[in-house]
Design a protein around this motif. Structure first.
Motif, PDB file in Angstrom:
ATOM      1  N   LEU A 176     -17.292  12.110   5.765  1.00  0.00           N
ATOM      2  CA  LEU A 176     -16.652  11.195   6.624  1.00  0.00           C
ATOM      3  C   LEU A 176     -15.974  10.069   6.113  1.00  0.00           C
ATOM      4  CD1 LEU A 176     -16.083  10.523   9.777  1.00  0.00           C
ATOM      5  CD2 LEU A 176     -18.148   9.449   9.941  1.00  0.00           C
ATOM      6  N   PHE A 177     -17.011   9.347   5.322  1.00  0.00           N
ATOM      7  CA  PHE A 177     -16.383   8.138   4.640  1.00  0.00           C
ATOM      8  C   PHE A 177     -15.093   8.409   3.688  1.00  0.00           C
ATOM      9  CE2 PHE A 177     -20.904   7.317   5.600  1.00  0.00           C
ATOM     10  CZ  PHE A 177     -20.612   5.980   6.584  1.00  0.00           C
ATOM     11  N   ALA A 178     -15.278   9.757   3.085  1.00  0.00           N
ATOM     12  CA  ALA A 178     -13.966  10.132   2.177  1.00  0.00           C
ATOM     13  C   ALA A 178     -12.900  10.410   3.089  1.00  0.00           C
ATOM     14  CB  ALA A 178     -14.504  11.271   1.509  1.00  0.00           C
ATOM     15  N   ALA A 179     -13.092  10.980   4.485  1.00  0.00           N
ATOM     16  CA  ALA A 179     -12.015  11.322   5.002  1.00  0.00           C
ATOM     17  C   ALA A 179     -11.284   9.929   5.601  1.00  0.00           C
ATOM     18  CB  ALA A 179     -12.522  11.873   6.332  1.00  0.00           C
ATOM     19  N   LEU A 180     -12.115   8.733   5.741  1.00  0.00           N
ATOM     20  CA  LEU A 180     -11.569   7.449   6.164  1.00  0.00           C
ATOM     21  C   LEU A 180     -10.935   6.832   4.883  1.00  0.00           C
ATOM     22  CD1 LEU A 180     -14.297   6.213   8.354  1.00  0.00           C
ATOM     23  CD2 LEU A 180     -12.340   7.184   9.441  1.00  0.00           C
ATOM     24  N   ILE A 181     -11.477   7.055   3.672  1.00  0.00           N
ATOM     25  CA  ILE A 181     -11.046   6.186   2.510  1.00  0.00           C
ATOM     26  C   ILE A 181      -9.814   6.953   1.857  1.00  0.00           C
ATOM     27  CG2 ILE A 181     -11.633   5.592   0.365  1.00  0.00           C
ATOM     28  CD1 ILE A 181     -14.423   5.471   1.419  1.00  0.00           C
ATOM     29  N   SER A 182      -9.786   8.445   1.827  1.00  0.00           N
ATOM     30  CA  SER A 182      -8.703   9.168   0.859  1.00  0.00           C
ATOM     31  C   SER A 182      -7.365   8.748   1.255  1.00  0.00           C
ATOM     32  CB  SER A 182      -9.260  10.491   0.911  1.00  0.00           C
ATOM     33  OG  SER A 182      -9.233  11.095   2.135  1.00  0.00           O
ATOM     34  N   PRO A 183      -6.769   8.962   2.487  1.00  0.00           N
ATOM     35  CA  PRO A 183      -5.378   8.826   2.860  1.00  0.00           C
ATOM     36  C   PRO A 183      -4.907   7.486   2.454  1.00  0.00           C
ATOM     37  CG  PRO A 183      -6.660   9.817   4.694  1.00  0.00           C
ATOM     38  CD  PRO A 183      -7.734   9.265   3.823  1.00  0.00           C
ATOM     39  N   THR A 184      -5.740   6.385   2.870  1.00  0.00           N
ATOM     40  CA  THR A 184      -5.262   4.981   2.494  1.00  0.00           C
ATOM     41  C   THR A 184      -5.196   4.639   0.871  1.00  0.00           C
ATOM     42  OG1 THR A 184      -6.099   4.198   4.536  1.00  0.00           O
ATOM     43  CG2 THR A 184      -5.683   2.602   2.858  1.00  0.00           C
ATOM     44  N   ALA A 185      -6.398   5.397   0.365  1.00  0.00           N
ATOM     45  CA  ALA A 185      -6.296   5.176  -1.116  1.00  0.00           C
ATOM     46  C   ALA A 185      -5.245   5.798  -1.955  1.00  0.00           C
ATOM     47  CB  ALA A 185      -7.817   5.637  -1.705  1.00  0.00           C
ATOM     48  N   ALA A 186      -5.190   7.222  -1.412  1.00  0.00           N
ATOM     49  CA  ALA A 186      -3.934   7.997  -2.192  1.00  0.00           C
ATOM     50  C   ALA A 186      -2.541   7.430  -1.925  1.00  0.00           C
ATOM     51  CB  ALA A 186      -4.075   9.515  -1.596  1.00  0.00           C
ATOM     52  N   LYS A 187      -2.324   6.813  -0.744  1.00  0.00           N
ATOM     53  CA  LYS A 187      -1.008   6.296  -0.450  1.00  0.00           C
ATOM     54  C   LYS A 187      -0.923   5.011  -1.229  1.00  0.00           C
ATOM     55  CE  LYS A 187       2.880   6.526   1.924  1.00  0.00           C
ATOM     56  NZ  LYS A 187       3.596   7.521   1.645  1.00  0.00           N
ATOM     57  N   PHE A 217      -2.250   4.322  -4.207  1.00  0.00           N
ATOM     58  CA  PHE A 217      -1.813   4.752  -5.708  1.00  0.00           C
ATOM     59  C   PHE A 217      -0.315   5.416  -5.978  1.00  0.00           C
ATOM     60  CE2 PHE A 217      -6.097   3.725  -6.184  1.00  0.00           C
ATOM     61  CZ  PHE A 217      -6.414   3.445  -7.700  1.00  0.00           C
ATOM     62  N   GLU A 218       0.121   6.026  -4.638  1.00  0.00           N
ATOM     63  CA  GLU A 218       1.301   6.725  -5.147  1.00  0.00           C
ATOM     64  C   GLU A 218       2.295   5.759  -4.747  1.00  0.00           C
ATOM     65  OE1 GLU A 218       4.017   9.637  -2.227  1.00  0.00           O
ATOM     66  OE2 GLU A 218       2.177   9.312  -1.457  1.00  0.00           O
ATOM     67  N   THR A 219       2.287   4.653  -3.953  1.00  0.00           N
ATOM     68  CA  THR A 219       3.374   3.714  -3.853  1.00  0.00           C
ATOM     69  C   THR A 219       3.129   2.483  -4.869  1.00  0.00           C
ATOM     70  OG1 THR A 219       1.973   2.587  -2.230  1.00  0.00           O
ATOM     71  CG2 THR A 219       3.749   3.994  -1.522  1.00  0.00           C
ATOM     72  N   HIS A 220       2.290   2.354  -5.737  1.00  0.00           N
ATOM     73  CA  HIS A 220       2.096   1.264  -6.547  1.00  0.00           C
ATOM     74  C   HIS A 220       2.027   1.576  -8.101  1.00  0.00           C
ATOM     75  CE1 HIS A 220       1.026  -0.682  -2.923  1.00  0.00           C
ATOM     76  NE2 HIS A 220       1.106  -1.732  -3.396  1.00  0.00           N
ATOM     77  N   PHE A 221       2.123   2.920  -8.202  1.00  0.00           N
ATOM     78  CA  PHE A 221       2.062   3.417  -9.756  1.00  0.00           C
ATOM     79  C   PHE A 221       2.901   4.630 -10.110  1.00  0.00           C
ATOM     80  CE2 PHE A 221      -2.295   1.809  -8.643  1.00  0.00           C
ATOM     81  CZ  PHE A 221      -2.554   0.909  -9.686  1.00  0.00           C
ATOM     82  N   PHE A 222       3.614   4.465 -11.216  1.00  0.00           N
ATOM     83  CA  PHE A 222       4.516   5.329 -11.700  1.00  0.00           C
ATOM     84  C   PHE A 222       5.641   5.754 -10.664  1.00  0.00           C
ATOM     85  CE2 PHE A 222       0.594   5.592 -14.167  1.00  0.00           C
ATOM     86  CZ  PHE A 222       1.201   5.548 -15.618  1.00  0.00           C
ATOM     87  N   LEU A 223       6.232   4.932  -9.659  1.00  0.00           N
ATOM     88  CA  LEU A 223       7.361   5.234  -9.221  1.00  0.00           C
ATOM     89  C   LEU A 223       8.484   5.165 -10.224  1.00  0.00           C
ATOM     90  CD1 LEU A 223       6.782   3.495  -5.979  1.00  0.00           C
ATOM     91  CD2 LEU A 223       6.631   5.613  -5.978  1.00  0.00           C
ATOM     92  N   PRO A 224       9.557   5.972  -9.926  1.00  0.00           N
ATOM     93  CA  PRO A 224       9.785   6.716  -8.685  1.00  0.00           C
ATOM     94  C   PRO A 224       9.605   8.056  -8.879  1.00  0.00           C
ATOM     95  CG  PRO A 224      11.882   6.634 -10.131  1.00  0.00           C
ATOM     96  CD  PRO A 224      10.599   6.000 -10.891  1.00  0.00           C
ATOM     97  N   ILE A 225       8.488   8.516  -9.883  1.00  0.00           N
ATOM     98  CA  ILE A 225       8.001   9.885  -9.825  1.00  0.00           C
ATOM     99  C   ILE A 225       6.900  10.223  -8.687  1.00  0.00           C
ATOM    100  CG2 ILE A 225       6.693  11.439 -11.278  1.00  0.00           C
ATOM    101  CD1 ILE A 225       7.327   9.976 -13.617  1.00  0.00           C
ATOM    102  N   PRO A 226       7.648  11.036  -7.817  1.00  0.00           N
ATOM    103  CA  PRO A 226       6.712  11.462  -6.559  1.00  0.00           C
ATOM    104  C   PRO A 226       5.390  12.026  -6.842  1.00  0.00           C
ATOM    105  CG  PRO A 226       8.824  12.499  -6.260  1.00  0.00           C
ATOM    106  CD  PRO A 226       8.701  12.056  -7.736  1.00  0.00           C
ATOM    107  N   TYR A 227       4.287  11.377  -6.104  1.00  0.00           N
ATOM    108  CA  TYR A 227       3.031  11.661  -6.255  1.00  0.00           C
ATOM    109  C   TYR A 227       2.190  11.518  -7.452  1.00  0.00           C
ATOM    110  CZ  TYR A 227       4.855  14.546  -2.376  1.00  0.00           C
ATOM    111  OH  TYR A 227       5.759  15.055  -1.272  1.00  0.00           O
ATOM    112  N   ALA A 228       3.051  11.113  -8.653  1.00  0.00           N
ATOM    113  CA  ALA A 228       2.482  10.794  -9.807  1.00  0.00           C
ATOM    114  C   ALA A 228       1.004   9.632  -9.750  1.00  0.00           C
ATOM    115  CB  ALA A 228       3.156  10.282 -10.955  1.00  0.00           C
ATOM    116  N   GLY A 229       1.452   8.710  -9.158  1.00  0.00           N
ATOM    117  CA  GLY A 229       0.324   7.623  -8.953  1.00  0.00           C
ATOM    118  C   GLY A 229      -0.766   8.105  -8.274  1.00  0.00           C
ATOM    119  N   THR A 230      -0.846   9.152  -7.208  1.00  0.00           N
ATOM    120  CA  THR A 230      -1.861   9.641  -6.488  1.00  0.00           C
ATOM    121  C   THR A 230      -2.891   9.977  -7.404  1.00  0.00           C
ATOM    122  OG1 THR A 230      -0.441  10.039  -4.832  1.00  0.00           O
ATOM    123  CG2 THR A 230      -2.475  11.129  -4.606  1.00  0.00           C
TER     124      THR A 230
END
Length: 411
Positions: free
Chosen positions: A142-153, A155-168
């Protein structure tokens, strides 16, 4: 704080970290695969490879922990999460589908070791709290479900742009390191050699039980096939749902992530009380409730392709999984003697991951060939088969099947 409570808390944290990593891969692997290949039918191949790897290593993981202990087994397994993060990130960075597939597959080895958190919780708990201990560890999802979308997003938007999904997938690397840190504080009691005695008091040496002997046990078949069936139906529908939502129905990826988040929350929110329900009413009755959830889930999916249908279907899918998987895990304990624990648990997880791998591997192909609604219609047939197996088990053990908190289902 006593050692047992501390270990359960640490196992819950380990479960949170492991499932945050798993949810990230499940949510993004199909989308990354479709980006790299342009094919819907190939999009679920990486997730299927992870399940295959988990199936092939589940028994070996149990045997490894029998020899070296739970703690070392969990630490060894977490190394594969680190390797997975490195390879998946590299595959996206160099735009190589095969490297990405290998990275996701390696994650399956980690999953096969982490799956034993639930059994470890039973082993450090008092007998009357074992079923609740399973639930507490599963509640980490349950805690993973609450954490994972925000955490993944993030990392996706703050690392290794503009390569899609790499930061995730940098997140997967970080989670593996946090897992190793958590495992440092685990302290399991030494294993006790369980020795049986004959009627004259002489020791009976423990023998290696064959897989065939285990597979003949009604208790094992009912417990294992229901737990595996829960994963089969859940993986089959859930794996293809992001593609259906985004690619076929035209909704946003944030909508798909939100549906998966609610689905995952539904998988683990009941964990706070499912163990108590199993202890009070027995595993069989909880399994039956799970069947009802799966059938209503399929009905929701068949009725329409609006977001409300996806939310309703995936939430009920998660509930059905929780009831079947928790009850199946609790029932499994009655299917083996103490010295058979590693073999039976290993064979059980081999069955679980094998069926999950099959459903995940075929999910994308089935979505492309027969469509979303027909896929969900097949759930009714799977539930019917599991219902037959469960009723057969009840019939075989009609005089002794436990349905109250003071009884245990026999072998």
């Amino acid at each position: 704080m006593n050692t047992s409570l501390r270990n359960i808390i640490l196992l819950v944290i380990g479960q949170v970290l492991a499932l945050t990593s798993v949810i990230t891969l499940v949510t993004y692997a199909a989308l990354v695969s479709r980006m790299l290949t342009g094919s819907t039918s190939m999009a679920t191949i990486p997730a299927a490879l992870a399940m295959i790897a988990a199936a092939l290593t589940a028994y070996k993981a149990s045997m490894f922990m029998k020899r070296f202990g739970r703690k070392r087994g969990f630490q060894f397994g977490a190394l594969f999460a680190l390797l997975s993060g490195i390879f998946t990130f590299s595959g996206i960075y160099i735009e190589n589908f095969y490297v990405f597939c290998f990275g996701v597959m390696v994650h399956g080895i980690f999953q096969s070791f982490a799956a034993y958190y639930r059994f470890a919780a039973m082993e450090v708990s008092a007998p009357r709290f074992k079923k609740q201990a399973i639930s507490y560890v599963l509640s980490g999802g349950l805690f993973a479900a609450l954490i994972s979308p925000t955490a993944a997003k993030f990392f996706e938007t703050h690392f290794f742009l503009p390569i899609p999904y790499a930061g995730t997938f940098i997140l997967v690397i970080l989670l593996s390191l946090l897992t190793q840190l958590t495992l440092l504080f685990l302290h399991f009691p030494p294993e006790i050699d369980h020795i049986e005695h004959d009627e004259n008091g002489q020791e009976i040496p423990a023998t290696h039980v064959s897989w065939l002997d285990i597979l003949r046990r009604p208790g094992f078949l009912c417990a294992s096939l229901n737990a595996a069936g829960a994963y089969l139906m859940m993986s089959y529908v859930m794996t293809s749902s992001p593609i259906q939502i985004v690619e076929y129905c035209g909704f946003q990826i944030t909508d798909a992530a939100s549906v998966i988040q609610w689905h995952t929350a539904a998988m683990f929110l009941p964990a706070f009380f499912t163990g108590s329900l199993v202890a009070r009413f027995g595993a069989v009755r909880i399994i039956m409730i799970g069947f009802v959830c799966f059938m209503i889930s399929a009905a929701f999916a068949i009725q329409g392709l609006e977001l409300i249908n996806f939310y309703g279907s995936l939430v009920l899918l998660g509930l059905g999984w929780n009831f079947l998987f928790t009850a199946g895990t609790a029932l499994l304990e009655s299917a083996y003697k103490p010295h058979e624990k590693s073999q039976v648990q290993g064979l059980n997880d081999f069955v679980v991951y094998s069926l999950a791998a099959t459903s995940t591997l075929t999910s994308g192909f089935m979505l492309e060939t027969i469509g979303w609604k027909s896929m969900n219609a097949m759930v009714f047939g799977i539930v019917g088969l599991l219902l037959f197996i469960t009723l057969w088990y009840v019939k075989v053990n009609r005089k002794t099947v436990g349905l109250t908190s003071t009884q245990e289902e026999p072998n």
